[in-house]
Write a protein that holds these residues in place. Structure first.
Motif, short mmCIF file in Angstrom:
data_model
loop_
_atom_site.label_atom_id
_atom_site.label_comp_id
_atom_site.label_asym_id
_atom_site.label_seq_id
_atom_site.Cartn_x
_atom_site.Cartn_y
_atom_site.Cartn_z
N UNK A 156 -8.00 -16.29 57.68
CA UNK A 156 -9.50 -16.16 58.00
C UNK A 156 -10.08 -16.76 56.75
N UNK A 157 -11.55 -16.72 56.59
CA UNK A 157 -12.14 -17.33 55.65
C UNK A 157 -11.96 -16.51 54.42
N UNK A 158 -11.66 -14.96 54.35
CA UNK A 158 -11.41 -14.21 53.18
C UNK A 158 -10.70 -14.71 52.06
N UNK A 159 -9.31 -15.36 52.27
CA UNK A 159 -8.45 -15.63 51.32
C UNK A 159 -9.39 -16.81 50.52
N UNK A 211 -9.62 -7.71 43.37
CA UNK A 211 -10.80 -7.83 44.31
C UNK A 211 -10.76 -6.73 45.20
N UNK A 212 -11.86 -5.79 45.43
CA UNK A 212 -11.94 -4.75 46.33
C UNK A 212 -12.66 -5.55 47.52
N UNK A 213 -11.92 -5.25 48.55
CA UNK A 213 -12.24 -5.77 49.91
C UNK A 213 -12.76 -4.68 50.71
N UNK A 214 -14.01 -4.60 51.11
CA UNK A 214 -14.70 -3.51 51.97
C UNK A 214 -14.23 -3.43 53.07
N UNK A 229 -5.62 -13.54 41.05
CA UNK A 229 -5.70 -15.08 40.30
C UNK A 229 -4.27 -15.41 40.51
N UNK A 230 -3.31 -14.55 40.74
CA UNK A 230 -1.79 -15.08 40.95
C UNK A 230 -1.16 -15.10 42.36
N UNK A 231 -2.31 -15.21 43.30
CA UNK A 231 -1.74 -15.20 44.63
C UNK A 231 -2.34 -16.55 45.30
N UNK A 232 -1.45 -17.01 46.28
CA UNK A 232 -1.64 -18.31 47.08
C UNK A 232 -2.55 -17.73 48.24
N UNK A 233 -3.18 -18.62 48.97
CA UNK A 233 -3.96 -18.41 50.12
C UNK A 233 -3.28 -17.45 50.99
N UNK A 234 -2.07 -17.75 51.57
CA UNK A 234 -1.36 -17.00 52.43
C UNK A 234 -0.80 -15.57 51.79
N UNK A 268 -2.05 -9.60 52.07
CA UNK A 268 -2.20 -8.62 51.18
C UNK A 268 -3.62 -7.88 51.71
N UNK A 269 -4.48 -8.78 52.17
CA UNK A 269 -5.88 -8.40 52.66
C UNK A 269 -5.59 -7.42 53.93
N UNK A 270 -4.68 -8.28 54.95
CA UNK A 270 -4.26 -7.51 56.18
C UNK A 270 -3.60 -6.28 55.86
N UNK A 271 -2.60 -6.36 55.08
CA UNK A 271 -1.66 -4.99 54.97
C UNK A 271 -2.83 -3.99 54.34
#
Length: 424
Positions: free
Chosen positions: A251-254, A289-292, A308-313, A318-321
């Motif tokens: 999605x656009x979020x990453x 990063x907090x994701x509402x 800062x240590x994460x790739x796009x995927x 992690x956002x999805x989980x």
């Protein structure tokens, strides 16, 4: 027969009192060991209190909304055995439903249940007395579900916390409506004079307290910038086509998380927490990063740690989980605390401009509005571009207006030239 008195347990972290949010039993009910008796609210989580015994409920120790001290009588249960009065604290909580640190819009809406197109309801289900301009509590996913089903959401009785309308309420409204299909259409336009009062307790009370605290303590100011996201949307589509099957859809979020990480290198004052009592600003190297995220029990902000240590995927996964854990009430306290900057979005319902409320003690929050196609002038030519606004808020006690504008402009530059997101 004997009486087993269960006292309010010590939930830990130095908590001396909790709010009784909801009873799951009533006087006269038969309960079994480990059955959930009540929900209580702490500063950080909704906690289920289970029964340590089998028996019959003979007395409740409080009413929903009441603040109870640790050690006070929660419930009395009649048990088989000697007639001696037994007392105990409830066993350790078996489940936590985290508290929303703030009430901003959902980053991703829960998918609406698929349904065939339906005509607008004529007189379906028991209606609720709401004014025409009153906005009932409901998640964006429930609102879209109601729209798809042709239901006026203000007419649906909500069974969730603080009267929130849930997906199940829509289905119940429709099911009830089938038996009322022969009711005259004019009934939907009849005058109504009934009223309903909803007590502000539990999750809704905690959200209200946090919002009031944030707006009273921080000196909010907002800044809005328009961004051309045509290029990054093309990149996203290309990556999904090439790697979506093996790595998952982006999605656009990453991309937004990555833009935050890169921009914060030059604006470390945005990645900070302000202790206004101690008058200390703590700038952090780690970007958490907090994701509402909206859920049926309220809005929560799970935290993507070390972005800062994460790739796009990696960020996407992690956002999805975290979003799924928050919506299902399974996110832990650690997953809902420790953010250094927050990202919030209404997704497809994002509107043109919003004014996000800070997630204290953070000093910055970046709000994402919806993407729309508009005619734009590029090099003297009118072309169709995909445009999106960032509506962001800052704590003026810590962040100067010029720095805030430059920070958002840096994010704009990164998103409009997406290759720069990955140039070290």
């Amino acid at each position: 027969m004997g009486t087993h008195v269960i006292k309010m347990p010590d939930i830990g972290e130095g908590i001396a009192e909790v709010e009784l949010s909801q009873w799951h039993v009533k006087v006269g009910d038969l309960v079994v060991e480990d059955q959930v008796l009540a929900d209580v609210m702490t500063d950080k989580a909704m906690v289920d209190i289970p029964s340590p015994v089998h028996g019959k409920v003979i007395a409740l120790g409080g009413q929903p909304g009441e603040v109870m001290a640790v050690g006070s009588v929660l419930i009395s249960i009649e048990v088989e055995g000697a007639g001696n009065l037994k007392e105990s604290a409830a066993p350790a909580p078996v489940k936590e439903a985290p508290v929303a640190p703030k009430v901003e819009a959902a980053v991703e809406s829960k998918p609406a249940v698929a349904a065939a197109p339906r005509p607008a309801a004529v007189c379906q289900g028991p209606m609720v007395a709401r004014e025409a301009d009153e906005r009932p509590l409901a998640s964006p996913a429930v609102r879209k579900h109601a729209l798809d089903l042709g239901i006026q959401l203000r007419l649906v009785r909500g069974t969730g916390p603080a009267g929130r309308v849930l997906h199940e309420d829509l289905e119940a409204y429709l099911a009830q409506g089938q038996s009322n299909a022969s009711a005259p259409a004019a009934a939907a336009y009849a005058q109504r004079h009934d009223e309903e009062q909803i007590q502000v307790i539990g999750m809704r009370r905690k959200i209200a307290q946090r919002m009031q605290d944030a707006t009273q303590r921080a000196a909010h100011f907002s800044y809005v910038e328009e961004i051309d996201v045509t290029a990054i949307e093309e990149l996203r589509a290309h990556l999904n086509e090439k790697h979506g099957a093996s790595r998952g859809k982006l999605t656009l979020l990453p991309f937004l998380v990555r833009a935050l990480v890169v921009a914060l290198r030059d604006f470390p004052q945005m990645n900070a927490r302000y202790d206004d009592e101690a008058q200390v600003i703590t700038r952090l190297g780690a970007v958490h990063v907090g994701v509402a995220t909206q859920s049926d029990v309220g809005l929560m902000v799970p935290v993507v740690r070390h972005a800062e240590a994460r790739s796009l995927w990696d960020s996407a996964a992690e956002i999805s989980r975290l979003a799924n854990a928050a919506r299902n009430g399974k996110a832990s306290r650690d997953e809902l605390s420790g953010s250094t900057i927050t990202l919030t979005s209404l997704g497809a319902l994002g509107g043109i401009v919003s004014t996000p409320v800070l997630n204290l003690p953070e000093v910055a929050i970046v709000g994402v509005n919806k993407i729309v196609e508009r005619p734009m002038v590029v090099k003297g030519q009118v072309v169709i571009r995909k445009m999106m606004n960032l509506s962001s808020s800052f704590d003026h006690r810590v962040v100067d207006g010029m720095d805030a504008a430059l920070f958002i402009q840096a994010i704009r530059g990164l998103l409009e030239q997406p290759a720069t997101l990955f140039v070290e």
